[in-house]
Write an enzyme that holds these catalytic residues in place. Structure first.
Site, PDB file in Angstrom:
ATOM      1  N   GLU A  57      52.230  42.516  34.580  1.00 17.73           N
ATOM      2  CA  GLU A  57      51.406  41.478  35.203  1.00 17.73           C
ATOM      3  C   GLU A  57      52.162  40.768  36.322  1.00 17.73           C
ATOM      4  OE1 GLU A  57      48.349  41.448  34.763  1.00 17.73           O
ATOM      5  OE2 GLU A  57      48.276  42.673  32.946  1.00 17.73           O
ATOM      6  N   PRO A 101      20.141  42.884  40.963  1.00 19.86           N
ATOM      7  CA  PRO A 101      20.910  43.260  39.770  1.00 19.86           C
ATOM      8  C   PRO A 101      20.481  42.452  38.544  1.00 19.86           C
ATOM      9  CG  PRO A 101      22.336  42.335  41.486  1.00 19.86           C
ATOM     10  CD  PRO A 101      20.963  42.261  41.997  1.00 19.86           C
TER      11      PRO A 101
END
Ligand code: ADP
Ligand code: MG
Ligand code: ZN
Length: 637
Positions: A448, A227
């Site tokens: 959250e 990558p």
């Protein structure tokens, strides 16, 4: 097509004519200005002119031995004043009285003809060069367009060679040659297997005799596969540095940007240079752009094919023991032409993977050497918080931390700078311009906290390390970070289900508290769906389909998902399975949050006040026995 071609040629011819005419005209006018500006005369002519009262102003410069004079008032811009120049006659005691007699203004300061001089230089040299560059650029662009266009066999290379095109075309491709890269394997952290593989090439280049004596041949090429940002370029440079040989670098994309035939010429040029400097390393970055598999069909690209063929020819052609090693880098190994990977070409494939925990820490350490750190800074915290980060990401984090330290006026990088820089690289810079309303802030806080509570109540989930509702430049209004103590290489189906539930936790909290959904969960939904889909189509984790691969993975180095390779009917059933898995996670999340309703309120309020809550603070509130906490629910398996 033919007409089109002719038209293009004709208009290009026109450009050339115009350019030449312009240059000529400019040079004519430039020489006029030059003539206008200063006229040289003899000293006696000067004296005569003074006698005839033609001289109005004189400047004596004993330093340069020159007299500059004018037949008018130079301070009057509108007057047509001619400036003259002559050499100062040595010891002419009569000059000053003569000038006084004829009432000539005189001084020891030179009138500044340099204004005109500059104009002259600009017109006679600058402008023509400018014109050439501009027209060359236009032509170049047109040709490029033509080459990229529908008729790839069109070749403009020949006709315009005389017009500096060769030079302009040439400067397009950057062959970066370095005598010494100055980089060694010590600069590359982790990547031990890759280094080991490359070590042999380096030692061959450093001491070829040792190998040729036995009859061993030097590998011609190796392919670094991995990558982006994992250190492929760095490794290639390190090989050159270790072997103390020159390093030539070019990017594959630069080969194909040029006109037909240019790419192949550039390959030849590259190898010619390499041949002169051998032993050396030739590094071709993004080799997939030239080396893409040639498939039969109408979509062939002549330019690319020519370039690829030339590359293959060169690789076959050079003397094996001369010591030219070609290293290629790509993150799309599967798309490479098989001819490239045949023995004698790029026959070694060297994987350069994303770093693991130890690798990340080692990379951080190397880059931390470049900055001044407070003593006692713990890099392992950062390494643990950054699974999936590449070497380039990590190098970037250290730099971000250093920048942050400077911004806050510190002389050393602190742990806090580091931790914040992780957030910056993951979620973007804090965004001060986003001002949430009180209600929005509340929604984000519950969202959250929802994630965090679902995560904390499941055994397989990584511990929560941070919850924050500070908006980020990436667009995130907050995030919950979970950090694993150590690294896993296998993930169970149960863990994946739990992960989906955690991702659903945000939305579930919103629904539970506010009774309606917001668009804040889109990223969560995407991730949850991705996991569920992979479970069904790649990992054989559902009873319904069992161990059957229903999709084919796309490029795994570029984070590609998979393409379905099944019938339409099956595809429909896959969608249903995916929906079922996500819905299951959603229900689990709702269940967990209902059970912890009071904690959800308490922690959300705390979060709204503090904006950022650490993992420890969160766990302290979450696990505190206060009589309200119900038993932890046993989550669905
Ligand atoms: P790639 O060519 O694979 O895209 P690069 O070699 O250009 O990646 O890496 C970019 C930068 O990231 C390097 O210049 C270096 O600073 C850092 N880096 C990447 N991998 C490593 C590593 N293993 N060790 C040290 N630094 C690394
Ligand atoms: Mg690179
Ligand atoms: Zn979320």
């Amino acid at each position: 097509m033919e007409m089109d071609n002719k038209k293009r040629r004709r208009s290009m011819f026109l450009y050339v004519i115009i350019a030449v005419a312009l240059i000529f005209a400019i040079q004519q006018s430039a020489s006029l200005i030059k003539q206008n500006s200063i006229k040289s005369v003899s000293y006696s002519e000067f004296l005569t002119m003074v006698e005839q009262n033609k001289v109005k102003e004189v400047n004596l410069n004993t330093g340069t031995g020159k007299i500059t004079f004018a037949d008018g008032d130079t301070s009057n811009k509108d007057a047509n004043v001619q400036v003259y120049e002559t050499s100062l006659f040595p010891n002419d005691d009569g000059l000053v009285p003569l000038l006084q007699k004829h009432e000539v203004k005189f001084s020891a300061q030179i009138p500044d003809p340099s204004n005109d001089m500059w104009l002259y230089l600009l017109l006679s040299y600058g402008l023509p060069i400018g014109v050439i560059v501009f027209f060359g650029w236009r032509l170049n662009r047109r040709m490029k367009k033509a080459a990229d266009g529908d008729d790839p066999s069109m070749n403009f290379g020949g006709g315009f060679g005389g017009f500096g095109m060769g030079g302009l075309g040439k400067s397009n491709a950057k062959i970066v040659g370095e005598k010494e890269t100055g980089i060694t394997f010590a600069d590359v952290a982790g990547q031990d297997e890759a280094k080991e593989s490359l070590q042999e090439i380096a030692s061959f280049l450093e001491n070829p005799a040792k190998y040729t004596e036995i009859g061993a041949r030097c590998p011609r090429g190796a392919l670094l596969v991995g990558p982006p940002g994992t250190g492929k370029t760095l490794l290639a440079k390190a090989v050159a540095g270790e072997a103390k040989v020159p390093f030539f670098q070019i990017s594959g994309s630069e080969f194909v940007e040029m006109f037909v035939g240019r790419g192949a010429a550039k390959v030849r040029d590259l190898f010619k240079q390499a041949n002169e400097k051998a032993p050396c390393i030739v590094f071709i970055d993004e080799i997939d752009t030239v080396g893409k598999r040639r498939d039969a069909g109408l979509t062939t690209n002549d330019e690319r094919e020519q370039t690829l063929n030339q590359l293959l020819t060169e690789m076959d052609g050079f003397d094996n023991n001369k010591g030219i090693v070609v290293l290629g880098a790509t993150n799309m190994p599967d798309s490479l032409d098989i001819a490239l990977t045949r023995p004698g070409r790029f026959d070694r494939r060297i994987p350069v993977e994303l770093p693991d925990l130890a690798g990340r820490e080692a990379i951080l350490k190397i880059h931390a050497n470049d900055v001044k750190m407070e003593p006692g800074v713990d890099l392992s915290v950062v390494a643990r918080a950054t699974p999936g980060a590449s070497g380039a990401d990590l190098a970037n984090m250290i730099n971000e931390a250093a920048l942050r330290a400077v911004r806050s006026g510190h002389r050393l990088v602190s742990q806090e700078d580091l931790v914040e820089s992780v957030d910056v690289v993951i979620a973007g810079e804090k965004k001060k311009s986003t001002v949430l309303s009180e209600h929005e802030k509340q929604v984000v806080a519950y969202h959250e906290t929802g994630h965090a509570i679902v995560a904390a109540s499941q055994k397989g989930s990584a511990p929560v390390s941070k919850i924050t509702i500070v908006p980020r430049t990436s667009g995130a209004l907050g995030f919950t970070m979970q950090v694993d103590e150590d690294e896993h290489f296998l993930t169970t189906a149960k863990e994946m289900r739990e992960k989906i539930a955690v991702l659903c936790g945000g939305r579930a909290a919103e629904e539970l508290i506010f009774g309606e959904a917001t668009n804040g969960a889109s990223n969560d939904i995407q991730k949850a769906t991705q996991i569920a889909r992979a479970m069904v189509t790649q990992y054989g984790m559902t009873e319904k389909f069992g161990m059957v691969a229903l999709g084919q993975q796309r490029n795994r180095y570029l984070g590609g998902g998979s393409e379905l390779t099944c019938s339409e009917g099956t595809a429909e059933n896959i969608d249903k399975e995916v929906q079922r898995l996500v819905e299951e996670g959603h229900q689990t999340a709702l269940e967990v949050l209902r059970a912890h309703r009071f904690k959800l309120h308490e922690i959300s309020r705390y979060l709204q006040r503090k904006e950022t809550v650490t993992g420890e603070e969160f766990m302290r509130i979450f696990t505190r026995e206060d009589g309200f906490a119900p038993n932890l629910p046993t989550t669905q398996q």
